[in-house]
Every structure is written in structure tokens, then in C-alpha cells.
Design a protein around this motif. Structure first.
Motif, PDB file in Angstrom:
ATOM      1  N   GLU A  51       0.841  -1.200   0.000  1.00 41.87           N
ATOM      2  CA  GLU A  51       0.000   0.000   0.000  1.00 41.87           C
ATOM      3  C   GLU A  51       0.871   1.243   0.000  1.00 41.87           C
ATOM      4  OE1 GLU A  51      -3.000   0.322   2.987  1.00 41.87           O
ATOM      5  OE2 GLU A  51      -3.356  -1.828   2.971  1.00 41.87           O
ATOM      6  N   GLU A  52       0.377   2.299  -0.636  1.00 43.80           N
ATOM      7  CA  GLU A  52       1.097   3.562  -0.606  1.00 43.80           C
ATOM      8  C   GLU A  52       1.073   4.104   0.815  1.00 43.80           C
ATOM      9  OE1 GLU A  52       0.245   6.646  -3.411  1.00 43.80           O
ATOM     10  OE2 GLU A  52      -0.401   5.173  -4.892  1.00 43.80           O
ATOM     11  N   GLN A  53       2.201   4.642   1.233  1.00 39.77           N
ATOM     12  CA  GLN A  53       2.261   5.214   2.567  1.00 39.77           C
ATOM     13  C   GLN A  53       1.599   6.583   2.547  1.00 39.77           C
ATOM     14  OE1 GLN A  53       6.398   5.252   3.611  1.00 39.77           O
ATOM     15  NE2 GLN A  53       6.291   3.212   4.482  1.00 39.77           N
ATOM     16  N   ALA A  54       0.800   6.842   3.547  1.00 38.62           N
ATOM     17  CA  ALA A  54       0.142   8.135   3.671  1.00 38.62           C
ATOM     18  C   ALA A  54       1.171   9.168   4.123  1.00 38.62           C
ATOM     19  CB  ALA A  54      -0.999   8.050   4.658  1.00 38.62           C
ATOM     20  N   ASP A  55       0.919  10.408   3.803  1.00 36.37           N
ATOM     21  CA  ASP A  55       1.799  11.497   4.215  1.00 36.37           C
ATOM     22  C   ASP A  55       1.710  11.641   5.731  1.00 36.37           C
ATOM     23  OD1 ASP A  55       3.246  13.807   4.558  1.00 36.37           O
ATOM     24  OD2 ASP A  55       1.841  15.102   3.483  1.00 36.37           O
ATOM     25  N   PRO A  56       2.803  11.391   6.455  1.00 38.19           N
ATOM     26  CA  PRO A  56       2.741  11.463   7.916  1.00 38.19           C
ATOM     27  C   PRO A  56       2.494  12.887   8.425  1.00 38.19           C
ATOM     28  CG  PRO A  56       4.995  11.147   7.193  1.00 38.19           C
ATOM     29  CD  PRO A  56       4.121  11.012   5.981  1.00 38.19           C
TER      30      PRO A  56
END
Length: 56
Positions: free
Chosen positions: A3-8
Motif C-alpha cells: 500500500e502507498e504510505q500516507a503522508d505522515p
């Protein structure tokens, strides 16, 4: 596929926007990113100094 990592930083921007009105989402995002960059720079300087002291 991973999965693409969300912008922290998006969570911090949302928290800042949730504190009240008067700041645009773009300004909040810019503030959070600038704050993060400065904090990261400070940590890098501290690490470099600690490495220097250890090597002496």
C-alpha cells in the motif's frame, strides 16, 4: 503490491486546522512542513555534534 504510505505530516496539518479558523489549508501545510524541516535539521546537527564528540 504494498500500500502507498500516507503522508505522515498530513495528520499534523489536520490537527493544526482543527484548532480553529483563520489559517488556510495551504498555509497550515506549509507551516507543518517548515516546522518539520527545521526540527529535522536541528536533530541532524545534534547527531553530528554527538558523533564528533565520540570520535575525539
Amino acid at each position: 503490491m504494498a500500500e502507498e504510505q500516507a503522508d505522515p505530516l498530513a495528520a499534523w496539518t489536520a490537527r493544526l486546522l482543527g484548532l480553529g479558523t483563520g489559517i488556510s489549508p495551504e498555509d497550515a501545510d506549509a507551516f507543518v512542513r517548515d516546522l518539520y524541516a527545521h526540527a529535522q535539521s536541528d536533530l541532524d546537527e545534534e547527531r553530528a555534534e554527538a558523533d564528533f564528540v565520540r570520535e575525539e
